[in-house]
Design an enzyme around this catalytic site. Sequence first.
Site, PDB file in Angstrom:
ATOM      1  N   LYS A   1      -6.884   4.063   8.189  1.00  6.17           N
ATOM      2  CA  LYS A   1      -5.999   4.989   7.553  1.00  6.17           C
ATOM      3  C   LYS A   1      -6.246   6.476   7.557  1.00  6.17           C
ATOM      4  CE  LYS A   1      -3.608   1.501   5.111  1.00  6.17           C
ATOM      5  NZ  LYS A   1      -3.483   0.962   3.469  1.00  6.17           N
TER       6      LYS A   1
ATOM      7  N   SER B   1       0.648  -1.097  -0.028  1.00  7.59           N
ATOM      8  CA  SER B   1      -0.022  -0.138   0.103  1.00  7.59           C
ATOM      9  C   SER B   1       0.876   1.286   0.038  1.00  7.59           C
ATOM     10  CB  SER B   1      -0.814   0.117   1.172  1.00  7.59           C
ATOM     11  OG  SER B   1      -0.209   0.337   2.291  1.00  7.59           O
TER      12      SER B   1
END
Length: 810
Positions: free
Chosen positions: A738, A695
């Site tokens: 996140k 990611s």
Amino acid sequence: MANEFVSVIKPTATKASNGEGHSYPVLPVRETVLFPHAVLPLTVGRTSSIQLIQSLGEEKTILVVAQKDARQDQPDGGDLYDIGTRATVHKVVKMPNQSLFVFTEGTERVKITGFTQTEPFMTAQCEVIEENDTEESPEAEALQRNVLGQFQTIVTSSSTLSDDLQTIAINIEDPSRLADFIASSLPFLSTTDKQDLLETSDVKARLEKLNNSLAKELEVQQLRNKIQSEVQDSVQQSQRDYYLREQMKAIQKELGDQDDTQKDIADLKEKIEAAGMTEDVKKDALKELGRLSRMNPAAADYSLTRNYVEWLAVLPWSKGSAGEVDIKKAGEILDEDHYGLNKVKDRILDYLSVRRLKPDMKGPILCFVGPPGVGKTSLGRSIARALGRKFSRISLGGMHDEAEIRGHRRTYIGALPGQIIQHLKRVEVNDPVFMLDEIDKLGRDFRGDPSSALLETLDPEQNNTFRDNYLDQPFDLSKVLFICTANQLDPIPAPLLDRMEIIELTGYTEEEKVNIAERYLIPRQVKENGLEPGMIEFPTASVGMIARHYTREAGVRRLEQLIGTVCRKLARKVAEGRKEKLVITPEVIREMLGGIKVRVDTEIAERTKRAGVAVGLAWTPAGGDVLFIEANKMKGKGGFNITGQIGDVMKESMQAALTWVRSNAASLGLDEDVLKDTDLHIHVPAGGIPKDGPSAGVTMATALVSLLTNTPIRPLLAMTGEITLSGNVLPVGGIKEKFLAAKRAGVRDVILPIDVKTNVEEDLTADQIDGMTIHYASRIEDVLAVALPKTEADVVEAEEVREEILAAAE
Ligand SMILES: Nc1ncnc2c1ncn2[C@@H]1O[C@H](COP(=O)(O)OP(=O)(O)OP(=O)(O)O)[C@@H](O)[C@H]1O
Ligand SMILES: [Mg+2]
């Protein structure tokens, strides 16, 4: 006629004259022999004998002769022995039954020479048997002493013979008289033996015969004693135990113990009866109790058995607490205890509704997953409250041993049931809410795998006959509501995970934290620290300041601790005399908690001043966090290096990013050969974040482009997404965490893959998104367009913003 009594010597007996030619009345006697010098009381009942006694005039001398056959009632001369004893009749006593009691004293041995009369009684002539004088030899002396000695032993050890006999015997010197005395004193000699001794005129021979008889008797006596004592021994052994036990009971009773033990056993029995066990378990429990009641309370295993019985007796075999579950009310209680978490609460209520409609449903176990301090444990508590059930928390963190869950066998020293049974005992009902905390921290080693024991505990298919090693009886756990908690799912063994319904709790935004603090944490801390609510005021901005600059967490635990610290400091002031209300201003916070601890926004602004630094977002078990990626270059030969303890997948995505940058150098405005004589280095600093996964792909590409174009990225901007070789941006997980981590850090712009747009819209509330700008990207070019200022004006504007942030931190 003649019953033998104890014969007693009459030392002053006179010796009658020799009776030659004279006839004496003959008194036949049965089963007895009169010896010279012995006094014998004779019962006389036969008519002929009575007439004999009555006919006696001045002269009271008779002949006493034994019958050969005692059964003869009318003996004639032939039925009597030839040898008898001449005797004097001393006294005659009439008995009530017409018979006479005649005291006779023997004078000497006689031999009947002829009968002179048979009617009405016999008379006979006799001659006295002379005794040869025994010569005094040491042999004779020894024999005499031996006889005396044996006689003494017999008398001493006999319970029927009088000790006086010894005294008399010791004082008789004449061997003949001694022999006669002993012979007449011994009850065990038969009439034949006695007659034999009477007929033996030779004194030495008589002593020898007597000696043999005595020896035989002694042997018999010893044998008898031996048998007696052996029998006694065996009887005593069993009696001894019995007596001791009885004595102990008596002592215990004296001390009051006995009553206690008995009462205790009666109590246990009552408890067993009332415990509602299944028939099988009850049977076993009563059997153990029976064993206990027969045991000695002082015995070592008494308390072990008692403990076991007690465990069985006190467990809530069929005692429940739950009434009907009111879903509406449950919802209200969940709302009362927790701010927000609407989706979580909804799912909990769904779950409870199903359980309510199908109480015997073998449904999955709830599992709350999320970072620390987001309310997993307290939600469990709240569910118990909503259901009106008992709550108990079992911490699985660091549990290594299967026995901690399922107990040790009873044979194990210090054995106890496992945690499940222990907690059941504590809550006293069979339908509590059990929170299995930190199921992801369960250990596993040589002592066994607790997760397999846990599986058996949790699996609705098996747990209605859960068998604890210690109890060794099946217990029905199907009514227990198990809720597990974990910070992350990865370490949970798959078979366990299969049986769980996962409910995720992500972290809170600053606004949510402020709300939680104002509604729950502050009132609670104020109360816990003994302050009056009116004494303290936390303006919303101050709570926000504590959350932002003094904590760095997804949950609210640290925030609550800091609020507690503030409250304690005020409490001290109050104790020292402060009367007026304290308003918690930024100055007060600085005074009480020290200078600002966390400034992620300034850190971002500061670090991104330099070209080549980009801000990524990472998922961590603690929620999410921002992640800096730094790229640098130096003169070299087109080498490439990456550091920061990162995993293989991350390395590969870095390669992909680099390849894309190189292949698109022209369109990025870079010199095609720029990388030829340059070495690149990418570093991912800061520990505590698992640095693997794809990611960070877009972040690394952005960092490289920023470095190579010498353009710092815009301040307070973060991004996440995977990159392909061709520059596509792929979706990644953990978006909610996140995003919230970015917001907490003070980030204002977030770049996300276009494909997670629906996730964002579903998972994040408008409040959470408020204040943030989300940019969706499908290509890396989209990312770069947002991240890097393009025009001069853009660069100036970015610089201004950066300065502003840094200035605010001063
Ligand atoms: N939404 C909320 N509303 C009110 N209070 C909350 C909320 N979330 C958390 N809290 C409070 O925060 C504190 C910490 O929560 P809790 O102990 O349940 O965390 P946790 O998720 O179990 O953490 P850990 O994983 O470390 O065990 C508790 O006092 C709890 O009441
Ligand atoms: Mg917890």
